[in-house]
Motif scaffolding. Sequence first.
Motif, short mmCIF file in Angstrom:
data_model
loop_
_atom_site.label_atom_id
_atom_site.label_comp_id
_atom_site.label_asym_id
_atom_site.label_seq_id
_atom_site.Cartn_x
_atom_site.Cartn_y
_atom_site.Cartn_z
N LEU A 1 0.81 -1.21 0.00
CA LEU A 1 0.00 0.00 0.00
C LEU A 1 0.85 1.26 0.00
N THR A 2 2.02 1.21 0.63
CA THR A 2 2.88 2.39 0.68
C THR A 2 3.47 2.72 -0.68
N LEU A 3 3.42 1.74 -1.61
CA LEU A 3 3.99 1.95 -2.95
C LEU A 3 2.93 2.31 -3.97
N VAL A 4 1.65 2.32 -3.56
CA VAL A 4 0.56 2.61 -4.49
C VAL A 4 0.40 4.11 -4.68
N ASP A 5 0.29 4.53 -5.91
CA ASP A 5 0.04 5.93 -6.23
C ASP A 5 -1.36 6.30 -5.73
N SER A 6 -1.47 7.31 -4.88
CA SER A 6 -2.76 7.68 -4.31
C SER A 6 -3.77 8.06 -5.37
N SER A 7 -3.32 8.48 -6.55
CA SER A 7 -4.25 8.87 -7.60
C SER A 7 -5.00 7.69 -8.18
N THR A 8 -4.52 6.48 -7.91
CA THR A 8 -5.18 5.29 -8.44
C THR A 8 -6.23 4.73 -7.49
N LEU A 9 -6.29 5.24 -6.27
CA LEU A 9 -7.19 4.66 -5.27
C LEU A 9 -8.65 4.87 -5.62
#
Length: 243
Positions: A141-149
């Motif tokens: 989760l720390t590597l996920v781009d917040s724009s994709t959530l």
Amino acid sequence: MVTRQTNLRGLVRHGKSNTFELRGVEARHFSLFLAALRAARDFNFSLEDLKTILTLASDWGFPRIQNRSMTALQNLRLPPVDKLLLAKRCQIAEWIREAYLALALRTPGLETADAPALGATATSVITHAREEILLHRMQALTLVDSSTLDSQCESPSQACREALCDIRLALLAKKTKVPKRDDAQARILLKEVSKLGLELCDTCRSDVAIACTIRALDEEISIAKRVFEDDIGRENSKWIQNA
């Protein structure tokens, strides 16, 4: 009276009267097993009846009935806890692997009431695997781009992911290879979704979304397998003994 245990579990022969007695087997269960022996093309039994038939077929050495029972239970999507208990009782090694993986990956996992039935070893191994998978998810989760959530599935209880998890584990059990190309993966997975009467939301039906979920599940499967091998050794008869 002289008695002698035969090769069939529970079947005792009384010497003088030359009669047989089935110990520990209820009359209705024996009748149920006879019905399974007589069954031709249709093998229509309830979940509980199939569990009884499988147990007796395993005890008494009827491989054809055992295989038909296993297939029927798989089609009914036998709960993983039941599968693990049956696997240990009937010495079905491949079911132990399938049940361990399902209980490690799926939500929810073990219930408190499951622990006494499964035993300390199985409960400990499954809990350890779930902890490692949870840690991996948190790190991911720390590597996920917040724009994709915003595009993530919002179905109740992660229903889409659970559906794909069930299918991925079923394909793994059948040793079906999943293609690497996103569109080819999607075709196979969506076909299985339809076959099982499951549903995916519009977001999760896309080729990219399916491929992303499958990659994540495969990573978690690898983590679970590593935990199982570290805790109980490489997959062999020990898995049955320690399940």
